[in-house]
Write an enzyme that holds these catalytic residues in place. Sequence first.
Site, PDB file in Angstrom:
ATOM      1  CG  ASN A   9      -1.718   1.250   1.363  1.00 37.73           C
ATOM      2  OD1 ASN A   9      -1.759   2.071   0.437  1.00 37.73           O
ATOM      3  ND2 ASN A   9      -2.379   1.433   2.498  1.00 37.73           N
ATOM      4  CE  LYS A  11      -0.166   3.254   4.762  1.00 39.49           C
ATOM      5  NZ  LYS A  11      -0.088   3.353   6.207  1.00 39.49           N
ATOM      6  CG  HIS A  94      -5.802   2.017   5.227  1.00 39.38           C
ATOM      7  ND1 HIS A  94      -5.361   2.919   6.160  1.00 39.38           N
ATOM      8  CD2 HIS A  94      -4.789   1.131   5.045  1.00 39.38           C
ATOM      9  CE1 HIS A  94      -4.133   2.594   6.531  1.00 39.38           C
ATOM     10  NE2 HIS A  94      -3.754   1.513   5.861  1.00 39.38           N
ATOM     11  CD  GLU A  96      -2.903   5.539   6.692  1.00 42.83           C
ATOM     12  OE1 GLU A  96      -2.907   5.553   5.447  1.00 42.83           O
ATOM     13  OE2 GLU A  96      -1.971   5.031   7.361  1.00 42.83           O
ATOM     14  CD  GLU A 166      -3.342  -2.317   7.226  1.00 41.69           C
ATOM     15  OE1 GLU A 166      -2.268  -2.587   6.679  1.00 41.69           O
ATOM     16  OE2 GLU A 166      -3.925  -1.225   7.069  1.00 41.69           O
ATOM     17  N   GLY A 172       2.694   2.409  10.683  1.00 45.82           N
ATOM     18  CA  GLY A 172       3.659   3.501  10.528  1.00 45.82           C
ATOM     19  C   GLY A 172       4.398   3.845  11.796  1.00 45.82           C
ATOM     20  CB  SER A 212       5.471  -1.763  11.775  1.00 44.48           C
ATOM     21  OG  SER A 212       5.058  -0.439  12.067  1.00 44.48           O
TER      22      SER A 212
HETATM   23  P1  13P Z   1       3.146   0.482   7.559  1.00 44.52           P
HETATM   24  O1  13P Z   1       3.621  -0.826   6.971  1.00 44.52           O
HETATM   25  O2  13P Z   1       3.876   1.678   7.038  1.00 44.52           O
HETATM   26  O3  13P Z   1       3.055   0.406   9.044  1.00 44.52           O
HETATM   27  O4  13P Z   1       1.633   0.678   7.025  1.00 44.52           O
HETATM   28  C1  13P Z   1       0.730  -0.358   7.151  1.00 44.52           C
HETATM   29  C2  13P Z   1      -0.481  -0.023   6.382  1.00 44.52           C
HETATM   30  O5  13P Z   1      -1.230   0.854   6.748  1.00 44.52           O
HETATM   31  C3  13P Z   1      -0.742  -0.766   5.150  1.00 44.52           C
HETATM   32  O6  13P Z   1      -2.011  -0.524   4.676  1.00 44.52           O
END
Ligand code: 13P
Length: 248
Positions: A9, A11, A94, A96, A166, A172, A212
Amino acid sequence: MRKTIIAGNWKMNKNPIEAVEFVESIKNQIDTDRYDVVLCVPAINLIPVLDCVKNTNIKIGAQNVFFEDEGAYTGEISAKMLKESGVEYVIIGHSERRQLFCETDDMVNKKVIKAIEYGITPIICVGESLQQRENNVTIEFIRMQIKNALANVNENDTSKIVIAYEPIWAIGTGKTATTNQAQEVCHEIRNVLAQIYNQNIADNIQIQYGGSVNSKNASELFNMPDINGGLVGGASLKNDFVSIVNYK
Ligand code: 13P
């Protein structure tokens, strides 16, 4: 039987030139024989990246979709448009998007139904906050998210969905869930899927862990019995993604 699926992903990262350069640099190093490999890229990169992977088995995914087919919805992209462009996966719900763009369980459910209607595989994200984990409501909350996301999803369509667990506190932050924490929740997700549908269906749904993931922890996580791969954020923007996909 279910296959491992590893998805990146990206982002909101990389412009189209950077996207193509990066995919060109990794595409021949990625082993797509053993696992499903998906790159979920920003909308502006979908077309150039689709072109870039056309002679490979790497699949392309979007990071969002709207639940209407067309019309006056400024800024949105429909499942129909994605399908007609060759996109095969879409991330839905997601954390976010839920937190920053006010996506509700109801919107997530409508998007899931629309993606399935057009033959796009939704990667449905669920996950608890740190506060929910500390208050011991993780399992209850995840069960509710799964039930709401899959409302009115017919059992015949369950072969076309992927679930991504997740935990929000692991995204992150460099703070990966332990393999046991991740396995416990993924197992509960499979239990709730068995309750909604049946055990056979639940056993065939791919469940990813995200938060992560990197080349050092991927193997341990992906070898857990109920974890069928990962949804990788930060590490999918770098060469690390190759080592994650080629994990042993
Ligand atoms: P990270 O791997 O940067 O922690 O992000 C995970 C994520 O949100 C994947 O959709």
